[in-house]
Design a protein around this motif. Structure first.
Motif, mmCIF file in Angstrom:
data_model
loop_
_atom_site.group_PDB
_atom_site.id
_atom_site.type_symbol
_atom_site.label_atom_id
_atom_site.label_comp_id
_atom_site.label_asym_id
_atom_site.label_seq_id
_atom_site.Cartn_x
_atom_site.Cartn_y
_atom_site.Cartn_z
ATOM 1 N N VAL A 4 8.410 0.662 7.011
ATOM 2 C CA VAL A 4 7.191 0.373 7.564
ATOM 3 C C VAL A 4 5.639 1.489 7.292
ATOM 4 C CG1 VAL A 4 5.440 -0.722 9.520
ATOM 5 C CG2 VAL A 4 7.533 -2.073 8.659
ATOM 6 N N LEU A 5 6.501 2.054 8.311
ATOM 7 C CA LEU A 5 6.575 4.212 8.096
ATOM 8 C C LEU A 5 5.921 4.494 7.142
ATOM 9 C CD1 LEU A 5 8.279 5.027 11.607
ATOM 10 C CD2 LEU A 5 5.767 4.240 11.446
ATOM 11 N N THR A 6 7.505 4.430 6.330
ATOM 12 C CA THR A 6 6.695 5.305 5.302
ATOM 13 C C THR A 6 5.494 4.323 4.275
ATOM 14 O OG1 THR A 6 9.235 4.942 4.860
ATOM 15 C CG2 THR A 6 7.901 5.515 2.745
ATOM 16 N N ILE A 7 5.393 2.395 4.326
ATOM 17 C CA ILE A 7 4.074 2.022 3.470
ATOM 18 C C ILE A 7 3.295 2.373 4.633
ATOM 19 C CG2 ILE A 7 3.514 -0.263 2.751
ATOM 20 C CD1 ILE A 7 6.014 -0.541 2.495
ATOM 21 N N LEU A 8 2.689 2.859 5.569
ATOM 22 C CA LEU A 8 1.802 2.831 6.090
ATOM 23 C C LEU A 8 1.527 4.274 5.607
ATOM 24 C CD1 LEU A 8 2.040 1.096 9.352
ATOM 25 C CD2 LEU A 8 0.440 0.449 7.855
ATOM 26 N N GLY A 9 2.645 5.149 5.829
ATOM 27 C CA GLY A 9 2.213 6.751 5.497
ATOM 28 C C GLY A 9 1.175 7.047 4.217
ATOM 29 N N ILE A 10 1.957 6.399 3.421
ATOM 30 C CA ILE A 10 1.149 6.519 1.538
ATOM 31 C C ILE A 10 0.161 5.918 2.066
ATOM 32 C CG2 ILE A 10 1.690 5.632 -0.889
ATOM 33 C CD1 ILE A 10 4.846 5.813 -0.249
ATOM 34 N N CYS A 11 -0.004 4.749 2.572
ATOM 35 C CA CYS A 11 -1.150 4.001 2.325
ATOM 36 C C CYS A 11 -2.005 4.713 3.167
ATOM 37 C CB CYS A 11 -0.710 2.517 3.346
ATOM 38 S SG CYS A 11 -0.166 1.203 2.898
ATOM 39 N N ALA A 12 -2.123 5.322 4.424
ATOM 40 C CA ALA A 12 -2.610 6.295 4.725
ATOM 41 C C ALA A 12 -3.851 7.057 4.308
ATOM 42 C CB ALA A 12 -2.790 6.985 6.393
ATOM 43 N N LEU A 13 -2.729 8.186 3.059
ATOM 44 C CA LEU A 13 -3.259 9.046 2.337
ATOM 45 C C LEU A 13 -4.365 8.570 1.514
ATOM 46 C CD1 LEU A 13 0.475 10.944 1.290
ATOM 47 C CD2 LEU A 13 -1.890 11.017 3.427
ATOM 48 N N VAL A 14 -4.414 7.102 0.470
ATOM 49 C CA VAL A 14 -5.062 6.492 -0.209
ATOM 50 C C VAL A 14 -6.111 5.638 0.596
ATOM 51 C CG1 VAL A 14 -5.177 4.555 -1.496
ATOM 52 C CG2 VAL A 14 -2.816 5.480 -1.362
ATOM 53 N N VAL A 15 -6.383 5.653 1.689
ATOM 54 C CA VAL A 15 -7.396 4.596 2.468
ATOM 55 C C VAL A 15 -7.838 6.006 2.053
ATOM 56 C CG1 VAL A 15 -7.798 3.969 4.649
ATOM 57 C CG2 VAL A 15 -6.189 2.780 3.348
ATOM 58 N N LEU A 16 -7.632 7.267 3.357
ATOM 59 C CA LEU A 16 -7.889 8.455 3.493
ATOM 60 C C LEU A 16 -8.903 8.461 2.372
ATOM 61 C CD1 LEU A 16 -5.818 9.643 6.142
ATOM 62 C CD2 LEU A 16 -8.420 9.170 6.919
#
Length: 369
Positions: A4-16
């Protein structure tokens, strides 16, 4: 939880990244139609004002849709909308909007690398040094951190001993390794042969100074004489400015190495085999999250830098392609035709697709065993 943390981290980079485009587009008066995490088909959407916010089903990135990014659609727009379209804006506004996405990713990479160096995270510093070995971010103390099982040091040295001198000379870690390596076997160097003379070690243990003798052995794999112990590693100390400078050097070295490997990938099967798709990247990210915060933050910084660099390649529909044609329009004093843009970009896109397909193939083969 780690996945979950892994996917959230990658998603955060895309969102930002996309938030960078979105924020600057709004700031310069462009009309933003959609802000989407991931690609269609759309599984969730909500409208706020003139902008639709959505989540797609294909986790391969994200996008911001600005009205009029295709110059041919502007003639069909209402005049009030057309004046806020992307291609009716001054070139500098377009460049600012497009640069904002990679700019956010570069800033994230810098801040994460800086935080790792300034905080003194050993796991993070090790990962940075592995990422760019030309910049040492870890140093060793004179204390013994481990004894190799079956090595000459077993029963002689203890974990926590501090090496004061080697063969009677006060020594740094590098000097200690050099002096131990100066001892030689009686005959030819063969794996496991014992030195003809012992190494004299002066150590501090439990407040006492002791003198010990130990015969090093030749290790063929390492190519040198070893006693069989490891020194305690610590992260190098960095202040605010020195951490910033080293972060920039890390980013520059990583970027040049990345570009060099991309170039080599078209001629070297070995380099091509090292490429990953989003599947492999996610698995690697998961491994770093499991390994600890320091490893994970360096990986996220590295991945953020990769996103920035790849997006700046000068081919449409990548950010670099939009920047290139805005600059070309400014220099020429008139727009570049859509056909000319896509003819030029098609070559680069084919090459990038080759790398993407190669990365997917590598990941599928590896996951299949």
């Amino acid at each position: 939880m780690s996945w979950v943390l892994t996917i959230l981290g990658i998603c955060a980079l895309v969102v930002l990244h996309e938030l960078g485009h979105f924020t600057v587009a709004k700031a310069v008066g462009m009309r933003v139609e959609r802000f989407s995490l991931f690609f269609p088909p759309t599984i969730f959407k909500v409208r706020r004002g003139e902008t639709e916010y959505a989540i797609g089903a294909i986790p391969a990135g994200g996008y911001v849709k600005i009205t009029g990014m295709n110059p041919e659609e502007i003639k069909d727009l209402h005049p009030d909308i057309a004046r806020r379209a992307y291609y009716t804006q001054a070139p500098w506004k377009r460049i600012a909007v497009i640069l904002a996405g990679p700019g956010v990713n570069i800033a994230i990479a810098f801040l994460l690398f800086w935080a790792i160096l300034f905080s003194g995270s050993l796991s993070g510093a090790r990962t940075l040094e592995n990422l760019n070995p030309s910049i040492p971010t870890v140093t060793s103390t004179g204390s013994v951190s481990e004894i190799v099982p079956g090595a000459p040091a077993v029963g002689v040295l203890h974990v926590g001993d501090r090496i004061v001198a080697v063969d009677g000379y006060p020594s740094t870690v590098a000097q200690a390794m050099q002096r131990i390596g100066a001892h030689r076997c009686a005959g030819a160097l063969t794996d496991g042969c014992r030195a003809a003379t012992p190494v004299q070690l002066t150590i501090r243990r439990a407040g006492q100074t002791l003198k010990l003798s130990v015969y090093p052995r030749y290790n063929k794999t390492e190519g040198r004489m070893l006693v069989g112990f490891g020194f305690t590693a610590v992260a190098k100390h960095y202040g605010v400015l020195s951490a910033a400078g080293t972060s920039l050097r890390e980013m520059w070295g990583t970027t040049t190495s990345m570009l060099s490997n991309i170039g080599k990938a078209f001629t070297s099967a070995k380099v091509r085999h090292q490429f990953h798709s989003i599947i492999g990247v996610t698995e690697i990210a998961h491994e770093t999250v499991v390994a600890g915060a320091g490893y994970a933050l360096v990986f996220l910084g590295f991945f953020s830098l990769v996103l920035a660099v790849l997006n700046l390649f000068p081919f449409l529909p990548l950010d670099g392609g939009h920047i290139l044609w805005s600059v070309a329009e400014k220099v020429r004093g008139r727009p570049v035709s859509v056909m000319a843009m896509w003819r030029y970009s098609s070559v680069g896109i084919i090459l990038l697709l080759f790398l993407v397909i190669n990365g997917v193939s590598n990941d599928i083969s590896r996951l299949a065993g």
